[in-house]
Design a protein around this motif. Structure first.
Motif, PDB file in Angstrom:
ATOM      1  N   LEU A  60      29.017  29.372  10.991  1.00  0.00           N
ATOM      2  CA  LEU A  60      28.609  30.267  11.989  1.00  0.00           C
ATOM      3  C   LEU A  60      29.680  30.360  13.339  1.00  0.00           C
ATOM      4  CD1 LEU A  60      26.538  32.044  12.002  1.00  0.00           C
ATOM      5  CD2 LEU A  60      25.018  30.591  13.569  1.00  0.00           C
ATOM      6  N   LYS A  61      29.796  31.352  13.145  1.00  0.00           N
ATOM      7  CA  LYS A  61      31.525  31.913  14.374  1.00  0.00           C
ATOM      8  C   LYS A  61      30.733  32.462  15.232  1.00  0.00           C
ATOM      9  CE  LYS A  61      34.987  30.921  11.305  1.00  0.00           C
ATOM     10  NZ  LYS A  61      36.650  31.424  10.634  1.00  0.00           N
ATOM     11  N   VAL A  62      29.793  33.237  15.165  1.00  0.00           N
ATOM     12  CA  VAL A  62      29.045  34.105  16.163  1.00  0.00           C
ATOM     13  C   VAL A  62      28.001  34.386  16.400  1.00  0.00           C
ATOM     14  CG1 VAL A  62      29.070  36.397  17.267  1.00  0.00           C
ATOM     15  CG2 VAL A  62      30.898  36.251  15.847  1.00  0.00           C
ATOM     16  N   LEU A  63      26.736  33.586  17.953  1.00  0.00           N
ATOM     17  CA  LEU A  63      25.284  33.808  18.032  1.00  0.00           C
ATOM     18  C   LEU A  63      25.636  34.524  19.062  1.00  0.00           C
ATOM     19  CD1 LEU A  63      22.768  32.390  17.441  1.00  0.00           C
ATOM     20  CD2 LEU A  63      23.460  30.277  18.274  1.00  0.00           C
ATOM     21  N   ASP A  64      24.255  34.983  18.856  1.00  0.00           N
ATOM     22  CA  ASP A  64      23.671  36.286  20.299  1.00  0.00           C
ATOM     23  C   ASP A  64      21.815  35.551  20.200  1.00  0.00           C
ATOM     24  OD1 ASP A  64      23.595  37.735  22.157  1.00  0.00           O
ATOM     25  OD2 ASP A  64      23.778  39.556  20.806  1.00  0.00           O
ATOM     26  N   LEU A  65      22.126  35.262  21.619  1.00  0.00           N
ATOM     27  CA  LEU A  65      20.699  34.753  21.842  1.00  0.00           C
ATOM     28  C   LEU A  65      20.407  35.514  22.878  1.00  0.00           C
ATOM     29  CD1 LEU A  65      20.783  30.923  21.105  1.00  0.00           C
ATOM     30  CD2 LEU A  65      19.755  32.998  19.761  1.00  0.00           C
ATOM     31  N   SER A  66      21.331  37.107  23.291  1.00  0.00           N
ATOM     32  CA  SER A  66      21.331  37.223  24.592  1.00  0.00           C
ATOM     33  C   SER A  66      19.200  38.358  24.850  1.00  0.00           C
ATOM     34  CB  SER A  66      22.355  38.277  24.774  1.00  0.00           C
ATOM     35  OG  SER A  66      22.410  39.502  24.081  1.00  0.00           O
ATOM     36  N   VAL A  67      19.593  38.884  26.305  1.00  0.00           N
ATOM     37  CA  VAL A  67      17.681  39.240  26.020  1.00  0.00           C
ATOM     38  C   VAL A  67      16.799  38.514  25.402  1.00  0.00           C
ATOM     39  CG1 VAL A  67      16.777  41.008  26.488  1.00  0.00           C
ATOM     40  CG2 VAL A  67      20.234  41.161  26.192  1.00  0.00           C
ATOM     41  N   ASN A  68      16.455  37.714  25.074  1.00  0.00           N
ATOM     42  CA  ASN A  68      15.316  36.643  24.497  1.00  0.00           C
ATOM     43  C   ASN A  68      14.533  35.614  25.844  1.00  0.00           C
ATOM     44  OD1 ASN A  68      14.984  37.124  21.695  1.00  0.00           O
ATOM     45  ND2 ASN A  68      17.612  36.512  21.927  1.00  0.00           N
ATOM     46  N   PRO A  69      14.153  35.616  26.072  1.00  0.00           N
ATOM     47  CA  PRO A  69      12.914  34.707  26.625  1.00  0.00           C
ATOM     48  C   PRO A  69      12.968  33.176  26.226  1.00  0.00           C
ATOM     49  CG  PRO A  69      11.260  36.043  24.669  1.00  0.00           C
ATOM     50  CD  PRO A  69      12.704  36.409  25.256  1.00  0.00           C
ATOM     51  N   LEU A  70      13.938  32.626  25.212  1.00  0.00           N
ATOM     52  CA  LEU A  70      14.005  31.495  25.579  1.00  0.00           C
ATOM     53  C   LEU A  70      14.438  30.474  26.734  1.00  0.00           C
ATOM     54  CD1 LEU A  70      16.940  31.428  22.782  1.00  0.00           C
ATOM     55  CD2 LEU A  70      14.615  30.367  22.668  1.00  0.00           C
ATOM     56  N   THR A  71      13.389  29.549  27.149  1.00  0.00           N
ATOM     57  CA  THR A  71      13.838  29.189  27.892  1.00  0.00           C
ATOM     58  C   THR A  71      14.640  27.668  28.291  1.00  0.00           C
ATOM     59  OG1 THR A  71      11.758  27.258  27.751  1.00  0.00           O
ATOM     60  CG2 THR A  71      11.710  29.280  28.853  1.00  0.00           C
ATOM     61  N   ASP A  87      25.995  34.008  22.700  1.00  0.00           N
ATOM     62  CA  ASP A  87      26.346  34.797  24.452  1.00  0.00           C
ATOM     63  C   ASP A  87      24.898  34.317  23.790  1.00  0.00           C
ATOM     64  OD1 ASP A  87      25.182  36.791  25.955  1.00  0.00           O
ATOM     65  OD2 ASP A  87      26.069  38.607  24.383  1.00  0.00           O
ATOM     66  N   LEU A  88      24.485  34.109  25.879  1.00  0.00           N
ATOM     67  CA  LEU A  88      23.150  33.597  25.844  1.00  0.00           C
ATOM     68  C   LEU A  88      22.572  34.220  27.208  1.00  0.00           C
ATOM     69  CD1 LEU A  88      23.966  29.373  25.791  1.00  0.00           C
ATOM     70  CD2 LEU A  88      22.229  31.182  24.300  1.00  0.00           C
ATOM     71  N   SER A  89      23.579  35.178  27.548  1.00  0.00           N
ATOM     72  CA  SER A  89      22.964  35.808  28.739  1.00  0.00           C
ATOM     73  C   SER A  89      21.205  36.932  28.499  1.00  0.00           C
ATOM     74  CB  SER A  89      24.149  37.655  28.178  1.00  0.00           C
ATOM     75  OG  SER A  89      23.605  38.198  27.661  1.00  0.00           O
ATOM     76  N   TRP A  90      21.716  36.890  29.760  1.00  0.00           N
ATOM     77  CA  TRP A  90      19.626  37.108  30.156  1.00  0.00           C
ATOM     78  C   TRP A  90      18.374  36.646  29.508  1.00  0.00           C
ATOM     79  CZ3 TRP A  90      20.534  40.227  34.461  1.00  0.00           C
ATOM     80  CH2 TRP A  90      21.618  40.818  35.168  1.00  0.00           C
ATOM     81  N   THR A  91      19.017  35.618  28.884  1.00  0.00           N
ATOM     82  CA  THR A  91      17.798  34.991  28.711  1.00  0.00           C
ATOM     83  C   THR A  91      17.109  33.677  29.904  1.00  0.00           C
ATOM     84  OG1 THR A  91      19.193  32.820  28.092  1.00  0.00           O
ATOM     85  CG2 THR A  91      18.953  34.090  26.581  1.00  0.00           C
ATOM     86  N   GLN A  92      16.010  32.874  29.178  1.00  0.00           N
ATOM     87  CA  GLN A  92      15.388  32.349  30.787  1.00  0.00           C
ATOM     88  C   GLN A  92      15.367  30.602  30.325  1.00  0.00           C
ATOM     89  OE1 GLN A  92      11.286  33.725  30.760  1.00  0.00           O
ATOM     90  NE2 GLN A  92      11.675  36.312  30.667  1.00  0.00           N
ATOM     91  N   LYS A 107      35.037  29.568  22.211  1.00  0.00           N
ATOM     92  CA  LYS A 107      36.035  30.560  23.325  1.00  0.00           C
ATOM     93  C   LYS A 107      36.014  31.500  23.996  1.00  0.00           C
ATOM     94  CE  LYS A 107      39.212  30.268  18.669  1.00  0.00           C
ATOM     95  NZ  LYS A 107      40.298  31.362  18.172  1.00  0.00           N
ATOM     96  N   CYS A 108      34.639  32.056  23.411  1.00  0.00           N
ATOM     97  CA  CYS A 108      33.242  32.894  24.474  1.00  0.00           C
ATOM     98  C   CYS A 108      32.148  31.883  24.710  1.00  0.00           C
ATOM     99  CB  CYS A 108      33.738  33.944  23.944  1.00  0.00           C
ATOM    100  SG  CYS A 108      32.765  35.292  24.742  1.00  0.00           S
ATOM    101  N   LEU A 109      32.086  31.809  26.048  1.00  0.00           N
ATOM    102  CA  LEU A 109      30.597  31.742  26.642  1.00  0.00           C
ATOM    103  C   LEU A 109      30.441  32.816  28.098  1.00  0.00           C
ATOM    104  CD1 LEU A 109      27.702  29.387  26.682  1.00  0.00           C
ATOM    105  CD2 LEU A 109      28.907  28.398  28.067  1.00  0.00           C
ATOM    106  N   ASN A 110      28.687  33.656  27.584  1.00  0.00           N
ATOM    107  CA  ASN A 110      28.420  34.441  27.993  1.00  0.00           C
ATOM    108  C   ASN A 110      26.902  33.920  28.636  1.00  0.00           C
ATOM    109  OD1 ASN A 110      27.323  36.551  29.527  1.00  0.00           O
ATOM    110  ND2 ASN A 110      27.684  37.743  27.546  1.00  0.00           N
ATOM    111  N   THR A 114      21.280  34.690  33.652  1.00  0.00           N
ATOM    112  CA  THR A 114      20.839  33.311  33.837  1.00  0.00           C
ATOM    113  C   THR A 114      20.162  33.309  34.772  1.00  0.00           C
ATOM    114  OG1 THR A 114      22.397  31.819  33.317  1.00  0.00           O
ATOM    115  CG2 THR A 114      21.612  32.435  31.155  1.00  0.00           C
ATOM    116  N   TYR A 115      18.747  33.625  35.384  1.00  0.00           N
ATOM    117  CA  TYR A 115      18.781  33.553  36.740  1.00  0.00           C
ATOM    118  C   TYR A 115      18.531  32.101  36.816  1.00  0.00           C
ATOM    119  CZ  TYR A 115      19.184  38.149  37.979  1.00  0.00           C
ATOM    120  OH  TYR A 115      19.852  39.931  38.263  1.00  0.00           O
ATOM    121  N   HIS A 116      17.074  31.816  35.817  1.00  0.00           N
ATOM    122  CA  HIS A 116      16.823  30.855  36.011  1.00  0.00           C
ATOM    123  C   HIS A 116      17.423  29.035  35.707  1.00  0.00           C
ATOM    124  CE1 HIS A 116      12.766  32.774  35.947  1.00  0.00           C
ATOM    125  NE2 HIS A 116      13.530  33.343  35.326  1.00  0.00           N
ATOM    126  N   LEU A 117      18.756  29.341  35.223  1.00  0.00           N
ATOM    127  CA  LEU A 117      19.189  28.295  34.745  1.00  0.00           C
ATOM    128  C   LEU A 117      19.281  26.763  35.769  1.00  0.00           C
ATOM    129  CD1 LEU A 117      20.846  27.111  32.749  1.00  0.00           C
ATOM    130  CD2 LEU A 117      23.065  28.189  32.938  1.00  0.00           C
TER     131      LEU A 117
END
Length: 339
Positions: A60-71, A87-92, A107-110, A114-117
């Protein structure tokens, strides 16, 4: 399809294509072809991911987990050894697991939003030696300006970094960053919410008649400075005294094509001399009431007319001061009001 038949089909497919890993399964979606990449995982209300979920995804080369309530991320994410975009943007998320160190091809980390980080393990970011894009706008407060200046030091190890989005409130950390070799590789720099930052400095070494910029903005294409309440000047060369004449030809933004200044209530100057800015396409200026002059010469308006635009408030534009009255008329066709 009956569950037993489906499970058998998947088992046979995995055995036959174990090395190629060319199958994509989305239960209940009646897929006849792979969905677009931006529809695979983002915004699916995921609250948790099983530790074995990534077990067979080594390609796997691309993983988008954005906008999920993941803690929390599972330790099994270390299996994604080929991953290039995460992409972990806008998660919890509250912390990043140390197992992310296994993602050596990233190569790319978003991490935007991530306010709760609260926790990023030491030596994690610096492990991503191939990282080109790092986005950390609106990251957890304690991450970037809660005494964790070590993160800035880790940024400096990212020798191929092209795009960096951060909001730092530690003036010392910022100046440490600006004087680093990392600046030589940046393509895009966004600065936001740095309340104590008064100016952006560039280290310049002077040897007789030679001026060289070891840590300048040589490759910078886009510069954004937003919501820095104490900033008064972007580049100040007056402090170099006798070498100021030699530095007359210095153009730190020679390759910049997008320039954004927003909510800078004390900003008075970008650069005291006019700059040619040969590649500039967009200049966006909003809520900078004390900025009365732009470092533009009339020759800029005669090149690439269809590509150049200045955006800002109409009242601000009408109060700008120009070296010659005719210069304002030259640039008038390129002005666009925000409203």
């Amino acid at each position: 399809m009956h569950d037993v038949i489906r499970d058998m089909a998947l088992w046979i497919a995995c055995e036959v294509e174990r090395e190629k890993e060319t199958f994509l399964v989305h239960a209940g979606a009646r897929l006849t072809e792979a969905p677009k990449a931006d529809q695979w995982m983002g915004d699916n209300r995921l609250e948790m991911i099983n530790n074995d979920f990534f077990q067979s995804m080594s390609s796997l080369k691309v993983l988008d987990l954005s906008v999920n309530p993941l803690t929390k991320l599972p330790s099994g994410i270390s299996k994604l050894v080929s991953l290039q975009h995460l992409d972990l943007s806008w998660t919890q998320l509250e912390e990043l697991p140390k197992e992310l160190k296994a993602l050596v091809n990233l190569k790319c980390l978003n991490l935007n939003g991530t306010y709760h980080l609260r926790t990023i393990p030491r030596k994690l970011i610096s492990e991503f030696s191939k990282l080109r894009v790092l986005r950390m706008f609106y990251c957890g407060d304690s991450i970037l300006f809660g005494g964790n200046e070590f993160l800035v030091e880790e940024f400096l190890c990212l020798e191929v970094l092209n795009v960096l989005s951060i909001d730092l409130r530690s003036n010392s950390a910022l100046q440490n960053f600006f004087s680093s070799p990392t600046m030589k590789h940046l393509d895009t720099l966004d600065i936001s919410d740095c309340e104590d930052l008064e100016e952006v400095k560039i280290d310049i070494i002077c040897k007789v008649q030679e001026i060289r910029e070891p840590h300048g903005f040589e490759k910078l294409r886009s510069l954004s400075v937003i919501n820095c309440s104490d900033m008064e000047e972007i580049i100040d060369i007056s402090k170099f005294g006798e070498v100021q004449k030699i530095m007359g030809n210095l153009n730190p933004f020679a390759k910049v094509n997008v320039f954004t200044l927003q909510v800078l209530p004390k900003l008075k100057s970008i650069h005291r001399n006019a700059l040619s800015l040969p590649l500039l396409q967009k200049m966006n200026i909003f809520e900078c009431p004390l900025l009365k002059k732009l470092p533009l010469d009339s020759s800029r308006a005669t090149r690439n007319k269809h590509e150049f635009v200045i955006r800002g408030d109409k009242d601000w534009w009408e109060e700008l001061e120009w070296e010659h009255g005719a210069t304002q008329n030259v640039f008038l066709p390129f002005f666009r009001s925000w409203r």
